[in-house]
Write an enzyme that holds these catalytic residues in place. Sequence first.
Site, PDB file in Angstrom:
ATOM      1  N   ASP A 156       0.904  -1.148   0.000  1.00 45.44           N
ATOM      2  CA  ASP A 156       0.000   0.000   0.000  1.00 45.44           C
ATOM      3  C   ASP A 156       0.940   1.193   0.000  1.00 45.44           C
ATOM      4  O   ASP A 156       1.574   1.490   1.015  1.00 45.44           O
ATOM      5  CB  ASP A 156      -0.888   0.002   1.259  1.00 45.44           C
ATOM      6  CG  ASP A 156      -1.902   1.140   1.213  1.00 45.44           C
ATOM      7  OD1 ASP A 156      -1.474   2.299   1.049  1.00 45.44           O
ATOM      8  OD2 ASP A 156      -3.105   0.872   1.323  1.00 45.44           O
ATOM      9  N   HIS A 157       1.069   1.848  -1.139  1.00 42.71           N
ATOM     10  CA  HIS A 157       2.175   2.811  -1.242  1.00 42.71           C
ATOM     11  C   HIS A 157       2.039   3.982  -0.263  1.00 42.71           C
ATOM     12  O   HIS A 157       3.010   4.649   0.035  1.00 42.71           O
ATOM     13  CB  HIS A 157       2.408   3.261  -2.693  1.00 42.71           C
ATOM     14  CG  HIS A 157       1.481   4.329  -3.177  1.00 42.71           C
ATOM     15  ND1 HIS A 157       0.226   4.063  -3.644  1.00 42.71           N
ATOM     16  CD2 HIS A 157       1.636   5.663  -3.276  1.00 42.71           C
ATOM     17  CE1 HIS A 157      -0.347   5.188  -4.007  1.00 42.71           C
ATOM     18  NE2 HIS A 157       0.489   6.189  -3.794  1.00 42.71           N
ATOM     19  N   HIS A 206      -5.717   3.024   1.041  1.00 40.49           N
ATOM     20  CA  HIS A 206      -4.868   4.088   1.579  1.00 40.49           C
ATOM     21  C   HIS A 206      -5.493   4.824   2.770  1.00 40.49           C
ATOM     22  O   HIS A 206      -4.842   5.070   3.774  1.00 40.49           O
ATOM     23  CB  HIS A 206      -4.548   5.118   0.491  1.00 40.49           C
ATOM     24  CG  HIS A 206      -4.020   4.511  -0.762  1.00 40.49           C
ATOM     25  ND1 HIS A 206      -3.134   3.467  -0.761  1.00 40.49           N
ATOM     26  CD2 HIS A 206      -4.235   4.801  -2.080  1.00 40.49           C
ATOM     27  CE1 HIS A 206      -2.829   3.148  -2.011  1.00 40.49           C
ATOM     28  NE2 HIS A 206      -3.486   3.938  -2.825  1.00 40.49           N
TER      29      HIS A 206
END
Length: 501
Positions: free
Chosen positions: A177-178, A240
């Site tokens: 999950d950047h 996010h």
Amino acid sequence: MLIIFGASGDLTARKLVPALFNLYKGKHLPDSFVVLGASRSNMTDEKFREKVVQESEFLQEEIGKEDAAFIKNFADKLYYQDLGDKYDGDYSTLTKRIEQLNRENGCDENYIFYLSTPPSLYEAIAKNLSEAGLTKEENGWKRIIVEKPFGYSLASAKELNDGLHKYFHESQVYRIDHYLGKETVQNLLVTRFSNSIFEPTWNRRYIHHVEITNAETVGVEKRGGYYDKSGALRDMFQSHLLQILSLIVMEPPINASAEEIRDEKVKALKSLRLMTDPDVLATHTMKGQYVASTIKGKKVKGYREEEGVDPDSKTETFAAVKFFVDNWRWKDVPFYVRTAKYMPTKVTEVVIHFKSPAHEVFKSQDAYRKDNKLIIRIQPDEGILIKFGVKVPGLGFNVEQANLDFYYSDLDSAQVMDAYERLLLDAMQGDATLYARADEVEAAWKFVDPILEYWSNEDVPTYGYAAGTWGPRNSDEMFDGHFGWRNPGKLLTDETGFCIL
Ligand code: BG6
């Protein structure tokens, strides 16, 4: 060795290779490190290197700064293997190539498999790797990184988890999950747990409500086909934004290990009050869609006119949710979270709104507006702002708000790693703290599923908003009392207004 499935796709050139390049430049990679790209395109090693390094638009700036030999040395670490016409075909050629590269470079059979493919292929790839003997950890470790979307619903996320768990232990699985790779998101933990001034007030006694905004200035661009089946809630909120939320809501972990931190995050996500009653969902959620408009003199298309989007689509490009957290710390504190495409500025921020003082000594107009706020900027103009009351000089005791601010850019060591750099390096080092665990992802879906189900109902309105504005005008109605969304500016200290076209 990093083996990338789907290496001819956009993500490899856009994110992975530039991240690896920076890690290489920063001397974070061992000499034995190599990358093997694998996908269905027919390419030689040389062609692959040219595509993702020498001729890549995403590395042009970096390449300009370095000499040719340095670039070549980096590019020479990249190899390519054609997988033929399908990902679930025979892996014997791939296996031989991996074994050969392992021998030649001394990788000690330490492999990371990065799946940059549609999730429908995850299980098949994992199965093939397992059958090829590439998942066994007797000699060297084996890890698998998977990209989002991790599931389309709770049921499909479970199916993906079950599929991966047939061939990999959970400790080998890294769900990326950047946002967790962003320095400012990690700093949420440090702000909370390394300062004795914040944590004592971080609860229902002092906090009135919490607000999270994630805004983008672009539409769906070329991803209309994907986005129309996904929508903002799946694309941003389930992943996010609920990750950010879990860091705000969680209890202090007993230490900083991956399992302790993730145990607390799961507990936080499990405490979100599920909303299933249609009357609650009607007032606590809102979906919107951008319509054609003119931004700074330029005409922009409405969502329904975008390529790949159904002209009658009801998919949301704006999603806002109000909810409560059922635990001791957060009882009765509302959380408001929104995300949208085509808003006036690109920004992600968390606003902690503190309660008014218990006893108001200095009467002031709009007192609620002058309450303390802690604004944590995830991006851009990364920093933290505290708003507090000061006396207006002169007669009487008039109160106004002043700012105390901190900016990352002021730090001497402001060399901030890109999210993918940090996350790739963590995976190489076996640190899964910043990766989502199976139970975290499932807890997030459990909360999101009933909202999606409600939204799939034809009667639920999809409000239009002109591209370039702060979403449907009635979105402030979700708030209790005098409150509404704080519409942030580009800079942390910008004063807010409805619209900054
Ligand atoms: C991705 C979403 O995960 O995050 C995109 O799929 C979105 O739709 C992107 O644009 C936003 O990331 P960032 O880092 O630019 O805020």
